[in-house]
Design a protein around this motif. Sequence first.
Motif, mmCIF file in Angstrom:
data_model
loop_
_atom_site.group_PDB
_atom_site.id
_atom_site.type_symbol
_atom_site.label_atom_id
_atom_site.label_comp_id
_atom_site.label_asym_id
_atom_site.label_seq_id
_atom_site.Cartn_x
_atom_site.Cartn_y
_atom_site.Cartn_z
ATOM 1 N N CYS A 7 0.837 -1.207 0.000
ATOM 2 C CA CYS A 7 0.000 0.000 0.000
ATOM 3 C C CYS A 7 0.873 1.259 0.000
ATOM 4 C CB CYS A 7 -0.901 0.026 1.226
ATOM 5 S SG CYS A 7 -2.211 -1.203 1.223
ATOM 6 N N TRP A 8 0.375 2.282 -0.665
ATOM 7 C CA TRP A 8 1.077 3.561 -0.750
ATOM 8 C C TRP A 8 0.082 4.716 -0.581
ATOM 9 C CZ3 TRP A 8 6.364 3.417 -1.554
ATOM 10 C CH2 TRP A 8 6.892 2.259 -2.125
ATOM 11 N N ILE A 9 0.590 5.835 -0.110
ATOM 12 C CA ILE A 9 -0.119 7.108 -0.248
ATOM 13 C C ILE A 9 0.536 7.826 -1.420
ATOM 14 C CG2 ILE A 9 -0.503 9.406 0.744
ATOM 15 C CD1 ILE A 9 -2.339 7.368 1.936
ATOM 16 N N ILE A 10 -0.261 8.162 -2.425
ATOM 17 C CA ILE A 10 0.268 8.866 -3.595
ATOM 18 C C ILE A 10 0.365 10.355 -3.309
ATOM 19 C CG2 ILE A 10 -0.134 9.448 -6.021
ATOM 20 C CD1 ILE A 10 -1.507 6.771 -6.357
ATOM 21 N N GLU A 11 -0.724 10.929 -2.793
ATOM 22 C CA GLU A 11 -0.696 12.352 -2.489
ATOM 23 C C GLU A 11 -1.856 12.726 -1.588
ATOM 24 O OE1 GLU A 11 -0.890 14.380 -6.223
ATOM 25 O OE2 GLU A 11 -3.042 14.069 -6.471
ATOM 26 N N LEU A 12 -1.771 13.923 -1.004
ATOM 27 C CA LEU A 12 -2.860 14.505 -0.234
ATOM 28 C C LEU A 12 -3.408 15.704 -0.997
ATOM 29 C CD1 LEU A 12 -1.650 14.536 3.495
ATOM 30 C CD2 LEU A 12 -2.668 12.672 2.186
ATOM 31 N N ASN A 13 -4.718 15.925 -0.851
ATOM 32 C CA ASN A 13 -5.392 17.044 -1.503
ATOM 33 C C ASN A 13 -6.250 17.766 -0.479
ATOM 34 O OD1 ASN A 13 -4.916 16.125 -4.531
ATOM 35 N ND2 ASN A 13 -5.680 14.327 -3.448
ATOM 36 N N PRO A 14 -6.581 19.032 -0.734
ATOM 37 C CA PRO A 14 -7.428 19.770 0.216
ATOM 38 C C PRO A 14 -8.812 19.134 0.347
ATOM 39 C CG PRO A 14 -6.391 21.260 -1.372
ATOM 40 C CD PRO A 14 -6.165 19.876 -1.872
ATOM 41 N N PHE A 15 -9.353 19.140 1.550
ATOM 42 C CA PHE A 15 -10.716 18.657 1.768
ATOM 43 C C PHE A 15 -11.666 19.794 1.401
ATOM 44 C CE2 PHE A 15 -14.476 17.281 4.069
ATOM 45 C CZ PHE A 15 -14.454 15.907 3.911
ATOM 46 N N GLN A 16 -11.769 20.033 0.114
ATOM 47 C CA GLN A 16 -12.577 21.120 -0.420
ATOM 48 C C GLN A 16 -13.212 20.683 -1.733
ATOM 49 O OE1 GLN A 16 -10.708 24.915 -0.844
ATOM 50 N NE2 GLN A 16 -9.728 24.863 1.150
ATOM 51 N N GLU A 17 -14.235 21.411 -2.140
ATOM 52 C CA GLU A 17 -14.913 21.088 -3.394
ATOM 53 C C GLU A 17 -14.004 21.295 -4.596
ATOM 54 O OE1 GLU A 17 -18.800 22.865 -3.779
ATOM 55 O OE2 GLU A 17 -19.230 22.511 -1.659
ATOM 56 N N SER A 18 -12.882 21.951 -4.402
ATOM 57 C CA SER A 18 -11.913 22.109 -5.489
ATOM 58 C C SER A 18 -11.254 20.782 -5.829
ATOM 59 C CB SER A 18 -10.839 23.132 -5.107
ATOM 60 O OG SER A 18 -10.157 22.712 -3.945
ATOM 61 N N THR A 19 -11.351 19.811 -4.923
ATOM 62 C CA THR A 19 -10.816 18.472 -5.157
ATOM 63 C C THR A 19 -11.923 17.587 -5.717
ATOM 64 O OG1 THR A 19 -9.234 18.705 -3.344
ATOM 65 C CG2 THR A 19 -9.738 16.461 -4.062
ATOM 66 N N ASP A 20 -11.638 16.880 -6.798
ATOM 67 C CA ASP A 20 -12.637 16.016 -7.436
ATOM 68 C C ASP A 20 -13.167 14.988 -6.433
ATOM 69 O OD1 ASP A 20 -14.154 14.518 -9.178
ATOM 70 O OD2 ASP A 20 -12.456 13.676 -10.281
#
Length: 367
Positions: free
Chosen positions: A309-322
């Motif tokens: 298992c890997w974490i690829i990336e983190l994104n904002p917890f916002q509607e700007s994130t798909d």
Amino acid sequence: MNIGLLNAISKGKSLKRTKEVKDRSAPMVKAGLDKKDIQKYLEDVQDTYVEEWEPLLASNGLTFRTAYAPMTKKEAECLVEAYRGFEKLPESSKKGEKFDAFFTKISKDPVVKTMLSKLQNQIDRCLKSFGCKKVFVKGSSRSAKDAVIMLKNMTEDFEQRCIAAKKKEGKLSINDAVISLLGAGKDAMSGTSAEYFLKLFVRSERIYQDMTLALDMKEFKSGWAIREWVDIDIGMEFRGFIHERKFCALCQYDYLVKIEKLQDEKMRKKLVETMKEFYEQKVGPALHGKGSKFKSYVADFALDNDGKCWIIELNPFQESTDGAMFSWATEKKSLTSLPFDFRYQKNTQNALVALSKEWRGICQAAM
């Protein structure tokens, strides 16, 4: 910086949008926000820059090994101007030899020369220290994956994948064509040359947007992240939603396609249990130390061919994130509360209608 050269290419005019933005992960700032709200949005984006979270996960082997090359404000301005110049090119000049001529011209700029040298030196060091054959280069926020469609090696790889799928199944379905397209596009994001990656960057609207946002911040902060390349099959990447440090939801990342592995209930149950255990026992403790700012975020998980298992990336917890298979507008409760919700694509889709005109055209030509 010899900005005159780049300004001459872009004719010194502000960029006029000539095509619809198809990228669903493009930054989306709601209308009516005041300057304070917009600044908070930009700060949230910067909080999920790879430089912020990768060191917390790397020591335990929870994400891909990564090295960095700093970016100056002048270099970001240079990328913005280069993209504006690229956008003004005729469509016939945006790929192949004509684009190479454009790139050769902008490469004469001293700032571009410095970027190429700095990036190549770091890539060479990573290839040696990581012991890998290829790397993946992205900005602090996002990659230039929207530009791979312009690469000859990507379309050739796609054609070979389609031939193999036809040979195996006797025909090429829409589902197989889109899986082939996604796979070729993903693999085209790996390489060994700074020139290869910079050619993607100057053609990427995603990078243009991210550089523009970074330049709008009170304090400029952006850079290059050079990451080891790990093969991940299409369908084995998942988007996870963590709210107030609770793992609330997970879904198939490439949700336009039906993945046969995920149709097996036993396999699916084991995969979900593995992802939840990975987060609860390893990722969460690594990210949520004393004083940590990571409370709510969207994390992209992956399972490689060896079952790691890997974490690829983190994104904002916002509607700007798909939201992928979830809707921010109508399913906020699922994304912010338990019980845990997992979703996958159960049926084949008419995925072509969801692709941009360019990507759809490539698929249709192969069928």
